[in-house]
Design an enzyme around this catalytic site. Structure first.
Site, PDB file in Angstrom:
ATOM      1  N   ARG A 325       0.832  -1.211   0.000  1.00  0.00           N
ATOM      2  CA  ARG A 325       0.000   0.000   0.000  1.00  0.00           C
ATOM      3  C   ARG A 325       0.864   1.257   0.000  1.00  0.00           C
ATOM      4  O   ARG A 325       0.453   2.296  -0.529  1.00  0.00           O
ATOM      5  CB  ARG A 325      -0.972   0.002   1.184  1.00  0.00           C
ATOM      6  N   GLU A 730      -9.183   6.676   7.485  1.00  0.00           N
ATOM      7  CA  GLU A 730      -7.754   6.835   7.256  1.00  0.00           C
ATOM      8  C   GLU A 730      -7.358   8.059   6.435  1.00  0.00           C
ATOM      9  O   GLU A 730      -6.342   8.696   6.738  1.00  0.00           O
ATOM     10  CB  GLU A 730      -7.218   5.577   6.559  1.00  0.00           C
TER      11      GLU A 730
END
Length: 778
Positions: A325, A730
């Protein structure tokens, strides 16, 4: 927000898309919210303590536990030999994370044995009496050490490539090669890890666990006990914070408690103290970004080649997907015509790092923003000018394809940035700051506007699924259960709003119940900002099924067409007749209509080929931007955040009050990561920042003195998510990069903005002072 915006809107508006208070807010502030340590203990409950290794890397030659066994209150001492199933709690299936060490210790503080006693204090005191002999082995605790020792990778690296970076990087007039160190971060949830196990008959055991992933705890407990999953039930009503730290790290405590409970046939509670929790649980990954960027005289990027090396710890844990990621977000909001990005997940003799809010994305995005900063200082331009020049374009521009070959169709970053630039008076304030710095001998100021583009979905496609269970009782009350977990973020409230909206009833009719593997099986972790997306849609699917049956019943019973039936606030219109909701439900019950349904949802469109580095891993993107202004003292390195303005895209918000709370909290937590929170291991491999006295999270006084947060109210998700909303957990964390870059500008002012300060994170006052002195000497 004014007070009325937090109150229930009229029933005509419906319970969704309005600001309702968190379902447990009043319990949090009055102390009546029940956490696992508040559950009344059955008679005979035992308490666990851990025996920890005091070496970073060593062979265990001998263990003498006689003094431990004979200590007051001790009932049992457990070693690896006592584990009935597998001595393994590795979340990735690599079998590289033993529950208890056997002949090899791989980090300082690794659990070697467990003690179970009548009281927690007795167990902890007894655990310190062990006599263990070691043979020390070479150890390294950071990325430099791992590279020097040729450390292995804990998992397979990944490369993303598009274009011809190998040759194209040589062509432009300008090129910068440098590195950036990005520190890790402790989760510092207010409730430490805890597990409470009660044995049942046969192979059964029930475990209350403070976990973001009840199904994984279920699987791990079953794995360690050597039983089937159906023998283990895991329950989670709420956590006192998680932030990713309770996605995999809960496994070990639940497994230890469950083994002891079954062995001793007594209830067992396991709760480490703060020092132990910080020493033996994973953290945000440290990164070293080595970047090579080529660009033209205007500042437009032509090619990027970067390696993202990470301190992963002794086992894989989630380092593979975390470093993946990081690469997914290394482009930040910018189009790279030619690009190669490579991960390097390195093994170190430290506790294995794990999930943390953003899951590698913040580190990747920060590296991308450093590249923009380098270009701006090299060309003597405002970094915002360089940002705008390199933004992804709209469809048809030829500038919409990411390094992983996903095309971006929902790009609103330019609009977000333009609106925030105007509303925050960025240009005027930057001009004033430049003038102020010309004459200020000690205090220098900086300002930065930074964007966020964050992909939403688990990169492991299988995790993008959820289940929910909805019961409508004969009195019209509704019972809701789903696979998401509540850690303070308001997920339970949002999903309850979805259910109340589906039936057009007051939110008070919906009973929120604890997450349990006994009701909704095979759940995914509450992570990746997907909690509301997945569980909201699953709950909606359950409601849809029940509503279809109710409409069929009403059409048959009242002899009207289906299109003449409408759910109104707390009542049903059937033809020309209005029936109260509870009356209607009771009539349906007597007609034997099924009033219960299991809902399910899986995210569409997504796919990913990791080996090829191609696919469509994200369903959509969330966007945002922040402007931060800071002042630094060039004699001490101290600084303060004078003002922050945020404009963030949450689509059509399910609950604006909760979303703004998430944005504010994420920003401050991100600010802590980048400025005050520093993890430090000594030469013996001991974590020395393992308590509030040595590890500095932001205080209330550290928040921006002026803090303006707005939602992009014009936004709706282009994809058919629940209520056309977007994830919020997030993405706003990375808005805090604006603080680091504002500090960087203030530092750069001492050398007339001609040199990129290259501040490493966290930019503690010591690092700021050293950077100031370094630039002064040039």
């Amino acid at each position: 927000m004014d007070k009325t915006s937090f109150e229930m809107k009229s029933a005509i508006d419906g319970p969704m898309h309005v600001s309702l208070k968190h379902d447990s807010a009043h319990k949090h502030v009055t102390g009546t919210a029940e956490y696992i340590d508040d559950i009344p203990e059955p008679a005979g409950t035992l308490h666990g303590g851990l025996g920890l290794a005091d070496r970073a890397h060593a062979q265990i030659l001998s263990i003498d536990l006689d003094a431990v066994r004979s200590a007051p209150g001790v009932v049992w001492v457990m070693t690896a030999d006592d584990i009935p199933g597998a001595n393994d709690v590795a979340s990735t299936g690599k079998h590289d994370e033993p529950l208890l060490a056997t002949d090899l210790v791989q980090f300082h503080g690794q659990p070697v044995f467990a003690v179970f006693a009548e009281t927690r204090d007795q167990a902890r005191r007894a655990a310190r009496l062990a006599k263990i002999e070691y043979r020390d082995l070479p150890h390294w605790t950071d990325i430099d050490g791992a590279r020097e020792h040729g450390a292995p990778l804990v998992t397979e690296p990944m490369t993303l490539k598009r274009g011809e970076p190998e040759t194209e990087i040589e062509k432009p007039e300008f090129r910068v090669q440098a590195s950036m160190n990005i520190g890790g971060q402790e989760h510092f949830y207010l409730e430490s890890h805890i597990a409470f196990a009660i044995p049942g008959e046969d192979e059964d055991v029930t475990v209350w666990s403070s976990t973001q992933h009840p199904s994984e705890v279920q699987h791990m407990v079953a794995h360690v006990l050597g039983v089937s999953n159906h023998a283990v039930e895991v329950k989670t009503r709420r956590m006192g914070g998680g932030f990713g730290g309770k996605e995999t790290q809960s496994n070990q405590f639940a497994a230890l408690a469950a083994v002891a409970a079954k062995k001793l046939k007594r209830a067992v509670k396991f709760r480490p103290d703060r020092d132990e929790d910080m020493s033996i649980t994973g953290k945000r990954h440290d990164f070293r970004v080595d970047y090579d960027v080529a660009f033209d005289k205007k500042g437009k990027i032509h090619a990027v080649d970067a390696t993202y090396a990470a301190r992963c710890g002794f086992s894989a844990d989630l380092s593979g997907p975390v470093t993946d990621r990081a690469l997914f977000h290394a482009d930040s909001s910018y189009f790279y015509p030619h690009v190669r990005l490579t991960s390097q997940p390195l093994k170190t003799h430290t506790v294995s790092n794990t999930a943390f809010r953003g899951f590698g994305g913040p580190q990747g995005l920060l590296g991308g923003e450093r590249i923009i900063e380098e270009i701006a200082y090299a060309l003597g331009k405002d970094p915002l000018e360089i940002r705008k020049l390199n933004f992804y374009g709209q469809r048809g521009s030829g500038r919409t394809v990411t390094p992983y070959h996903q095309e971006i169709h929902d790009n609103v970053i330019a609009r977000i940035v333009d609106e925030l630039e105007a509303s925050s008076d960025y240009r005027k304030r930057r001009k004033a700051i430049l003038k102020f710095n010309e004459t200020s001998p000690v205090i220098r100021k900086g300002i930065a506007l930074t964007p966020v583009k964050f992909g939403i979905s688990f990169t492991l496609t299988a995790y993008n699924q959820a289940g929910a269970l909805v019961h409508v009782y004969s009195d019209g009350s509704i019972h809701l259960n789903h696979g998401g977990t509540e850690m303070g973020q308001g997920l339970y409230t949002k999903v309850a709003q979805v259910v109340a909206d589906a039936f057009q009833v007051d939110i008070d009719r919906v009973k929120i119940t604890a997450t349990t593997t006994g009701k909704v099986p095979n759940t995914s972790a509450t992570a990746a900002s997907s909690g509301s997306d997945l569980n909201g849609m699953a709950a909606y699917d359950a409601c849809r099924q029940i509503k279809e049956r109710l409409i069929d019943f009403a059409a048959r019973q009242w002899q009207v067409n289906r299109d003449k039936i409408e759910f109104l606030p707390n009542r049903i219109r059937i033809g020309s007749e209005i029936v109260p909701f509870d009356t209607f439900i009771k009539a349906a019950y007597y007609d034997r209509v099924q009033l219960s349904a299991a809902g399910f949802y899986k995210t569409p469109k997504i796919h990913w080929d990791r080996a090829a580095g191609r696919g469509h891993p994200f369903y959509y993107f969330a966007y945002g931007a922040a402007v931060s202004e800071v002042s630094i003292d060039t004699l001490t390195g101290e600084y303060m955040v004078d003002r922050t303005d945020i404009l963030h895209d949450v689509g059509k918000s399910l609950n604006p009050a909760l979303d703004i709370g998430q944005i504010e909290g994420a920003f401050v937590q991100g600010m802590g990561w980048l400025t005050t929170e520093e993890l430090w291991w000594d030469a013996k491999g001991r974590l020395r920042t393992h308590a509030p006295s040595t590890y500095k999270i932001p205080l209330a006084s550290d928040r921006p003195k002026i803090f303006n947060v707005r939602l992009a109210e014009w936004s709706e998700n282009a994809e058919p998510t629940i209520g056309r909303s977007k994830a919020v957990g997030e993405p706003p964390f990375m808005l805090a990069i604006s603080v680091l870059e504002a500090i960087s500008m203030a530092v750069a002012s001492v050398a007339d903005y001609a040199i990129c300060p290259r501040l490493d994170a966290p930019a503690t006052p010591e690092r700021v002072l050293m950077a100031v002195e370094r630039l002064k000497s040039l």
